[in-house]
Design an enzyme around this catalytic site. Structure first.
Site, PDB file in Angstrom:
ATOM      1  N   HIS A  13      52.395  98.981 -25.744  1.00  0.00           N
ATOM      2  CA  HIS A  13      52.091  98.897 -24.307  1.00  0.00           C
ATOM      3  C   HIS A  13      53.421  98.598 -23.620  1.00  0.00           C
ATOM      4  CE1 HIS A  13      49.006  98.733 -21.269  1.00  0.00           C
ATOM      5  NE2 HIS A  13      49.388  97.549 -20.842  1.00  0.00           N
ATOM      6  N   LYS A  18      46.320 102.655 -13.761  1.00  0.00           N
ATOM      7  CA  LYS A  18      47.501 101.912 -13.326  1.00  0.00           C
ATOM      8  C   LYS A  18      48.621 102.305 -14.279  1.00  0.00           C
ATOM      9  CE  LYS A  18      48.651  97.014 -13.515  1.00  0.00           C
ATOM     10  NZ  LYS A  18      48.264  95.677 -13.063  1.00  0.00           N
ATOM     11  N   LYS A  68      52.416 101.783 -15.692  1.00  0.00           N
ATOM     12  CA  LYS A  68      53.466 100.775 -15.764  1.00  0.00           C
ATOM     13  C   LYS A  68      54.804 101.489 -15.641  1.00  0.00           C
ATOM     14  CE  LYS A  68      51.389  96.815 -16.488  1.00  0.00           C
ATOM     15  NZ  LYS A  68      51.654  95.628 -15.675  1.00  0.00           N
ATOM     16  N   ASP A  96      52.465  99.706 -11.389  1.00  0.00           N
ATOM     17  CA  ASP A  96      52.893  98.303 -11.440  1.00  0.00           C
ATOM     18  C   ASP A  96      54.348  98.282 -11.900  1.00  0.00           C
ATOM     19  OD1 ASP A  96      53.179  95.603 -11.590  1.00  0.00           O
ATOM     20  OD2 ASP A  96      51.531  95.260 -12.999  1.00  0.00           O
ATOM     21  N   GLU A 125      52.261  97.820  -7.173  1.00  0.00           N
ATOM     22  CA  GLU A 125      52.092  96.395  -7.473  1.00  0.00           C
ATOM     23  C   GLU A 125      53.450  95.755  -7.745  1.00  0.00           C
ATOM     24  OE1 GLU A 125      49.077  95.770 -10.413  1.00  0.00           O
ATOM     25  OE2 GLU A 125      49.805  93.781 -10.959  1.00  0.00           O
ATOM     26  N   ASP A 127      51.445  90.372  -7.222  1.00  0.00           N
ATOM     27  CA  ASP A 127      50.924  89.870  -8.505  1.00  0.00           C
ATOM     28  C   ASP A 127      51.746  88.647  -8.919  1.00  0.00           C
ATOM     29  OD1 ASP A 127      50.155  89.323 -11.051  1.00  0.00           O
ATOM     30  OD2 ASP A 127      50.699  91.235 -11.936  1.00  0.00           O
ATOM     31  N   LYS A 177      44.524  86.722 -10.442  1.00  0.00           N
ATOM     32  CA  LYS A 177      44.462  86.483 -11.885  1.00  0.00           C
ATOM     33  C   LYS A 177      44.038  85.036 -12.105  1.00  0.00           C
ATOM     34  CE  LYS A 177      47.880  89.831 -13.429  1.00  0.00           C
ATOM     35  NZ  LYS A 177      49.255  90.039 -13.935  1.00  0.00           N
ATOM     36  N   GLU A 188      40.896  95.257 -13.221  1.00  0.00           N
ATOM     37  CA  GLU A 188      41.566  95.861 -14.386  1.00  0.00           C
ATOM     38  C   GLU A 188      41.230  95.027 -15.624  1.00  0.00           C
ATOM     39  OE1 GLU A 188      45.793  95.654 -13.481  1.00  0.00           O
ATOM     40  OE2 GLU A 188      45.792  93.485 -13.773  1.00  0.00           O
TER      41      GLU A 188
HETATM   42  C1  MUC Z   1      50.293  92.902 -14.865  1.00  0.00           C
HETATM   43  O1  MUC Z   1      51.426  92.693 -14.538  1.00  0.00           O
HETATM   44  O2  MUC Z   1      49.497  93.194 -13.997  1.00  0.00           O
HETATM   45  C2  MUC Z   1      47.807  94.051 -16.287  1.00  0.00           C
HETATM   46  C3  MUC Z   1      47.472  95.239 -16.818  1.00  0.00           C
HETATM   47  C4  MUC Z   1      48.456  95.583 -17.735  1.00  0.00           C
HETATM   48  O3  MUC Z   1      48.531  96.584 -18.413  1.00  0.00           O
HETATM   49  O4  MUC Z   1      49.407  94.638 -17.745  1.00  0.00           O
HETATM   50  C5  MUC Z   1      48.996  93.631 -16.907  1.00  0.00           C
HETATM   51  C6  MUC Z   1      49.915  92.705 -16.302  1.00  0.00           C
HETATM   52 MG    MG Z   2      51.043  93.200 -12.428  1.00  0.00          MG
END
Ligand code: MUC
Ligand code: MG
Length: 382
Positions: free
Chosen positions: A20, A165, A167, A196, A222, A247, A271, A325
């Site tokens: 991941h 989402k 990354k 994000d 994000e 976040d 969160k 999520e």
């Molecule tokens: C984050 O920063 O939001 C949430 C989903 C994911 O894949 O990582 C997180 C952390």
């Molecule tokens: Mg995040």
């Protein structure tokens, strides 16, 4: 009076189904700190405090979470009234600064115990659930555009997720925008895409990034810039149509008030761990609602245990405009719950039953514990 007799902790390491890839770390396992609170009437409560990528995401590590609980939080709570969750929160806030994830793990176990003793779900302790399921996003973070596209298509096909989402923030802004645009094109109208950045961009990067993302049809960005940089967040909120979500900037209600007053976000990623527990997360939610911001149910990629805790709280919120999520358990090779949380029709279902509505699978706990030789260490009361 039902007293708190013992508080035990345990660190679990569960492999992820694939690497991941986040801007600050690549996860191949997830490390969760579990807490069990034993009460004088024989009842128990369980909780979880989990972060991402050791110390690379935030200021608490799994080892630090365990230490804060064993050395500072547990001794202060032993012997107290187990039903007095607000009193426990207030005491711990006086004795322990920061360490929000550690506080969360213990607080969740207290709510679970209280709910079980009363025979009601934790959502009832927050006024009652108004949803039995919530929309749930999936994070595409394999590190490869084609793999991400195949994954998204599979999720849509299975009707498991249609909110994605991505990354980003590890590669150049130009490469990231191209990656996002390709995925949006491949998914077409069958799903929506957000990104994000996990604080990786400077304000200058973010100006280019948000412009490109917006043009590509991405709906939300994000935490593009560092958590402390409220002014940069406010500038991005004003400068672009794409929604900007806070976040890492949101560590509890005080931050929520600060971010909302500075108009430094359109959306709050709520969160439970980062907020400092369910109660504090409910306060973050209230501030977001009062400020007219959108809400999103965030995750620290917790196992099913704290995912259930977040679901109990989020099910009580009238509108989570951006969904949730809460897919953490699905990123792990094995579920640690006796009965896994149900994902279907692009939604996650809120567990029913007393307390958190979930139980651990003892064999899985035994298998994934970091230190298999060490028995769950009773911190006090033995
Ligand atoms: C984050 O920063 O939001 C949430 C989903 C994911 O894949 O990582 C997180 C952390
Ligand atoms: Mg995040």
């Amino acid at each position: 009076m039902t007293k708190i007799d013992q508080i035990e902790t345990l660190i679990l390491e569960v492999p992820t189904i694939r690497g991941h890839v986040l801007s600050m770390a690549t996860m191949r396992t997830q490390t969760a700190v579990l807490v069990r609170v034993r009460f004088s009437d024989g009842s128990e409560g369980i909780g979880e405090g989990t972060t991402i990528g050791g110390l690379s995401y935030g200021p608490e590590s799994p080892e630090g979470i365990q230490l804060a609980i064993e050395t500072y939080i547990a001794p202060a709570l032993i012997g107290r009234n187990g039903d007095d969750v607000n009193g426990a929160n207030q005491l711990i806030d006086k004795l322990v600064k920061g360490n929000r994830i550690a506080k969360t793990a213990v607080e969740i176990a207290l709510w679970d115990g209280l709910g079980k003793r009363l025979g009601v779900p934790v959502s009832q302790l927050f006024g009652g659930g108004v949803h039995d399921h919530l929309p749930v996003a999936w994070t595409l973070a394999s590190g490869n555009t084609d793999t991400d596209i195949a994954e998204a298509q599979e999720m849509i096909e299975k009707r498991r997720h249609n909110i994605f989402k991505l990354k980003i923030g590890k590669r150049s802004v130009r490469e990231d925008v191209a990656h996002v645009a390709k995925i949006i094109e491949a998914i077409g109208g069958a799903g929506t895409v957000r990104v994000d950045i996990n604080t990786a961009w400077s304000l200058h990067d973010a100006r280019w990034g948000l412009k490109g993302l917006q043009e590509a049809g991405c709906e939300l960005a994000e935490q593009p810039v560092p958590a402390r940089d409220r002014r940069a967040m406010a500038e991005l909120v004003k400068g672009y149509e794409i929604a900007v979500m806070a976040d890492e900037a949101l560590n509890g209600p005080e931050d929520a008030l600060d971010v909302a007053s500075a108009r430094a976000a359109d959306v709050f990623a709520v969160k439970i761990g980062q907020s400092g527990g369910l109660k504090r997360a409910s306060e973050v939610i209230a501030i977001g609602q009062a400020a007219g911001l959108g809400l999103y149910g965030g995750t620290m990629l917790e196992t099913g245990l704290s995912t259930a805790a977040a679901l109990q709280l989020f099910s009580t919120v009238g509108e989570m405009a951006w969904g949730t999520e809460l897919f953490g358990p699905l990123l792990l090779t094995e579920d640690i719950l006796a009965t896994p949380i149900v994902y279907r029709d692009f939604c996650v279902e809120v567990p029913q039953g007393a307390g958190l509505g979930v139980a651990l699978d003892p064999d899985k706990i035994e298998f994934f514990r970091r230190d298999r030789e060490r028995t769950m260490k009773a911190v006090a009361g033995k």
